[in-house]
Design a protein around this motif. Structure first.
Motif, PDB file in Angstrom:
ATOM      1  N   ALA A  37      70.515  24.880  89.800  1.00 13.48           N
ATOM      2  CA  ALA A  37      69.381  24.034  90.140  1.00 13.48           C
ATOM      3  C   ALA A  37      70.096  22.896  91.067  1.00 13.48           C
ATOM      4  O   ALA A  37      70.888  22.877  91.177  1.00 13.48           O
ATOM      5  CB  ALA A  37      68.749  23.716  88.918  1.00 13.48           C
ATOM      6  N   ASN A  38      69.021  22.084  91.430  1.00 17.17           N
ATOM      7  CA  ASN A  38      69.397  20.994  92.440  1.00 17.17           C
ATOM      8  C   ASN A  38      69.391  19.615  91.548  1.00 17.17           C
ATOM      9  O   ASN A  38      70.057  18.684  91.681  1.00 17.17           O
ATOM     10  CB  ASN A  38      68.392  20.637  93.462  1.00 17.17           C
ATOM     11  N   TYR A  39      68.383  19.848  90.558  1.00 16.31           N
ATOM     12  CA  TYR A  39      68.233  18.593  89.475  1.00 16.31           C
ATOM     13  C   TYR A  39      67.970  19.209  88.128  1.00 16.31           C
ATOM     14  O   TYR A  39      67.298  20.206  88.077  1.00 16.31           O
ATOM     15  CB  TYR A  39      66.774  17.822  89.990  1.00 16.31           C
ATOM     16  N   PHE A  40      68.402  18.410  87.258  1.00 14.16           N
ATOM     17  CA  PHE A  40      68.280  18.638  85.802  1.00 14.16           C
ATOM     18  C   PHE A  40      67.190  17.320  85.448  1.00 14.16           C
ATOM     19  O   PHE A  40      67.699  16.115  85.567  1.00 14.16           O
ATOM     20  CB  PHE A  40      69.191  18.829  84.842  1.00 14.16           C
ATOM     21  N   ILE A  41      66.243  17.509  84.682  1.00 14.37           N
ATOM     22  CA  ILE A  41      65.574  16.528  84.009  1.00 14.37           C
ATOM     23  C   ILE A  41      65.810  16.824  82.403  1.00 14.37           C
ATOM     24  O   ILE A  41      65.429  17.729  82.090  1.00 14.37           O
ATOM     25  CB  ILE A  41      63.834  16.467  84.357  1.00 14.37           C
ATOM     26  N   ILE A  42      66.148  15.605  81.826  1.00 12.86           N
ATOM     27  CA  ILE A  42      66.300  15.846  80.527  1.00 12.86           C
ATOM     28  C   ILE A  42      65.480  14.744  79.671  1.00 12.86           C
ATOM     29  O   ILE A  42      65.530  13.471  80.183  1.00 12.86           O
ATOM     30  CB  ILE A  42      67.895  15.559  80.021  1.00 12.86           C
ATOM     31  N   ALA A  43      64.832  15.064  78.632  1.00 16.85           N
ATOM     32  CA  ALA A  43      63.834  14.176  78.068  1.00 16.85           C
ATOM     33  C   ALA A  43      63.921  14.597  76.596  1.00 16.85           C
ATOM     34  O   ALA A  43      64.228  15.695  76.033  1.00 16.85           O
ATOM     35  CB  ALA A  43      62.517  14.181  78.537  1.00 16.85           C
ATOM     36  N   GLU A  44      63.439  13.928  75.584  1.00 14.92           N
ATOM     37  CA  GLU A  44      63.375  14.284  74.312  1.00 14.92           C
ATOM     38  C   GLU A  44      61.930  13.735  73.591  1.00 14.92           C
ATOM     39  O   GLU A  44      61.598  12.882  74.067  1.00 14.92           O
ATOM     40  CB  GLU A  44      64.483  13.557  73.457  1.00 14.92           C
ATOM     41  N   GLY A  45      61.684  14.436  72.524  1.00 18.34           N
ATOM     42  CA  GLY A  45      60.565  14.267  71.663  1.00 18.34           C
ATOM     43  C   GLY A  45      61.148  13.942  70.149  1.00 18.34           C
ATOM     44  O   GLY A  45      62.257  14.214  69.943  1.00 18.34           O
ATOM     45  N   THR A  46      60.369  13.029  69.569  1.00 20.58           N
ATOM     46  CA  THR A  46      60.708  12.616  68.232  1.00 20.58           C
ATOM     47  C   THR A  46      60.180  13.873  66.914  1.00 20.58           C
ATOM     48  O   THR A  46      60.540  13.751  65.953  1.00 20.58           O
ATOM     49  CB  THR A  46      59.982  11.574  67.867  1.00 20.58           C
ATOM     50  N   SER A  47      59.485  14.808  67.644  1.00 21.68           N
ATOM     51  CA  SER A  47      59.273  16.020  66.466  1.00 21.68           C
ATOM     52  C   SER A  47      59.192  17.224  67.414  1.00 21.68           C
ATOM     53  O   SER A  47      59.058  17.253  68.530  1.00 21.68           O
ATOM     54  CB  SER A  47      58.034  15.619  65.790  1.00 21.68           C
ATOM     55  N   THR A  49      56.723  19.270  67.402  1.00 22.88           N
ATOM     56  CA  THR A  49      55.503  19.201  67.813  1.00 22.88           C
ATOM     57  C   THR A  49      55.364  18.442  69.528  1.00 22.88           C
ATOM     58  O   THR A  49      54.654  18.795  70.168  1.00 22.88           O
ATOM     59  CB  THR A  49      54.302  18.367  66.746  1.00 22.88           C
ATOM     60  N   GLN A  50      55.926  16.987  69.301  1.00 23.37           N
ATOM     61  CA  GLN A  50      55.995  16.396  70.561  1.00 23.37           C
ATOM     62  C   GLN A  50      56.523  16.980  71.590  1.00 23.37           C
ATOM     63  O   GLN A  50      56.071  17.160  72.828  1.00 23.37           O
ATOM     64  CB  GLN A  50      56.303  15.065  70.310  1.00 23.37           C
ATOM     65  N   VAL A  51      57.803  17.878  71.209  1.00 23.96           N
ATOM     66  CA  VAL A  51      58.652  18.599  72.247  1.00 23.96           C
ATOM     67  C   VAL A  51      57.870  19.703  72.966  1.00 23.96           C
ATOM     68  O   VAL A  51      57.477  19.901  74.302  1.00 23.96           O
ATOM     69  CB  VAL A  51      59.838  19.320  71.392  1.00 23.96           C
ATOM     70  N   LYS A  52      56.917  20.323  72.111  1.00 24.98           N
ATOM     71  CA  LYS A  52      56.025  21.406  72.522  1.00 24.98           C
ATOM     72  C   LYS A  52      54.970  20.754  73.333  1.00 24.98           C
ATOM     73  O   LYS A  52      54.553  21.393  74.561  1.00 24.98           O
ATOM     74  CB  LYS A  52      55.453  22.349  71.514  1.00 24.98           C
ATOM     75  N   ALA A  53      54.453  19.900  72.922  1.00 27.84           N
ATOM     76  CA  ALA A  53      53.182  19.011  73.692  1.00 27.84           C
ATOM     77  C   ALA A  53      53.684  18.665  74.984  1.00 27.84           C
ATOM     78  O   ALA A  53      52.988  18.434  75.924  1.00 27.84           O
ATOM     79  CB  ALA A  53      52.765  18.177  72.896  1.00 27.84           C
ATOM     80  N   LEU A  54      54.935  18.264  75.081  1.00 27.07           N
ATOM     81  CA  LEU A  54      55.611  17.476  76.215  1.00 27.07           C
ATOM     82  C   LEU A  54      55.790  18.712  77.268  1.00 27.07           C
ATOM     83  O   LEU A  54      55.326  18.450  78.606  1.00 27.07           O
ATOM     84  CB  LEU A  54      56.857  16.797  76.166  1.00 27.07           C
ATOM     85  N   ALA A  55      56.200  19.755  76.864  1.00 29.18           N
ATOM     86  CA  ALA A  55      56.526  21.077  77.604  1.00 29.18           C
ATOM     87  C   ALA A  55      55.100  21.531  78.129  1.00 29.18           C
ATOM     88  O   ALA A  55      55.050  21.946  79.179  1.00 29.18           O
ATOM     89  CB  ALA A  55      57.277  21.930  76.972  1.00 29.18           C
ATOM     90  N   GLY A  74      61.874  28.731  75.342  1.00 26.64           N
ATOM     91  CA  GLY A  74      61.974  28.069  73.922  1.00 26.64           C
ATOM     92  C   GLY A  74      63.505  28.327  73.408  1.00 26.64           C
ATOM     93  O   GLY A  74      63.545  29.644  72.937  1.00 26.64           O
ATOM     94  N   GLN A  75      64.366  27.392  73.160  1.00 21.47           N
ATOM     95  CA  GLN A  75      65.481  27.401  72.707  1.00 21.47           C
ATOM     96  C   GLN A  75      65.658  27.241  71.158  1.00 21.47           C
ATOM     97  O   GLN A  75      64.999  26.150  70.877  1.00 21.47           O
ATOM     98  CB  GLN A  75      66.690  26.834  73.423  1.00 21.47           C
ATOM     99  N   GLN A  76      66.300  27.794  70.092  1.00 20.58           N
ATOM    100  CA  GLN A  76      66.157  27.200  68.815  1.00 20.58           C
ATOM    101  C   GLN A  76      64.781  26.912  68.306  1.00 20.58           C
ATOM    102  O   GLN A  76      64.532  25.927  67.935  1.00 20.58           O
ATOM    103  CB  GLN A  76      67.023  26.002  68.608  1.00 20.58           C
ATOM    104  N   GLY A  77      63.770  27.761  68.494  1.00 23.30           N
ATOM    105  CA  GLY A  77      62.350  27.453  68.143  1.00 23.30           C
ATOM    106  C   GLY A  77      61.792  26.610  69.306  1.00 23.30           C
ATOM    107  O   GLY A  77      61.688  26.819  70.388  1.00 23.30           O
ATOM    108  N   VAL A  78      61.256  25.451  68.951  1.00 24.89           N
ATOM    109  CA  VAL A  78      60.765  24.505  69.676  1.00 24.89           C
ATOM    110  C   VAL A  78      61.739  23.210  69.746  1.00 24.89           C
ATOM    111  O   VAL A  78      61.292  22.287  69.769  1.00 24.89           O
ATOM    112  CB  VAL A  78      59.407  23.995  69.462  1.00 24.89           C
ATOM    113  N   ASN A  79      62.983  23.180  69.425  1.00 24.07           N
ATOM    114  CA  ASN A  79      63.809  22.148  69.550  1.00 24.07           C
ATOM    115  C   ASN A  79      64.291  21.960  70.854  1.00 24.07           C
ATOM    116  O   ASN A  79      64.864  20.920  71.236  1.00 24.07           O
ATOM    117  CB  ASN A  79      65.028  22.332  68.408  1.00 24.07           C
ATOM    118  N   TRP A  80      63.999  22.953  71.733  1.00 21.41           N
ATOM    119  CA  TRP A  80      64.657  22.839  73.114  1.00 21.41           C
ATOM    120  C   TRP A  80      63.789  23.929  73.985  1.00 21.41           C
ATOM    121  O   TRP A  80      63.962  24.896  73.662  1.00 21.41           O
ATOM    122  CB  TRP A  80      66.110  23.178  73.304  1.00 21.41           C
TER     123      TRP A  80
END
Length: 120
Positions: A37-47, A49-55, A74-80
């Motif tokens: 890729a040319n760019y990676f964007i990395i962000a996090e959720g506190t749960s 549920t939030q990870v899935k909602a962000l995606a 989805g890697q490791q369930g919805v942890n990533w």
């Protein structure tokens, strides 16, 4: 819809993540280091549920612009969850999972961009 440049895609995704309260958003330019890729964007959720909602919100907002991910995993369930827009890949992590994989360290040779510039 006119085709968006990589940097326009980055800006849109960063704004969507920020609007949904994603934590610790980082953008790394990796185009000189890899063909992934040319760019990676990395962000996090506190749960997970939030990870899935962000995606889901990134996927929805980009879809509204006629841009669909080449691949969404989805890697490791919805942890990533990663959304691959070919030259821009958004990685959305659960906080502890992000710390474990530490993509920022793996791609430390990339150029980190100032996220605030994308939020103006």
């Amino acid at each position: 819809m006119a085709e968006m440049t990589d940097i326009e895609i980055v800006k849109k995704i960063v704004k969507v993540l920020d609007s949904k309260k994603a934590g610790n958003i980082r953008v790394i330019r990796i185009g000189d280091l890899t063909i992934l890729a040319n760019y990676f964007i990395i962000a996090e959720g506190t749960s997970t549920t939030q990870v899935k909602a962000l995606a889901d919100e990134v996927d929805f907002q980009m879809g509204q612009l006629g841009i669909e991910p080449k691949c969404a995993m989805g890697q490791q369930g919805v942890n990533w969850i990663s959304l691959d827009y070919i030259d821009v890949v958004a990685h959305i992590f659960y906080k502890e999972t992000r710390e474990f994989y530490d993509l920022e360290r793996l791609w430390a040779d990339g150029e980190e961009l100032n996220v605030e510039e994308f939020l103006k």
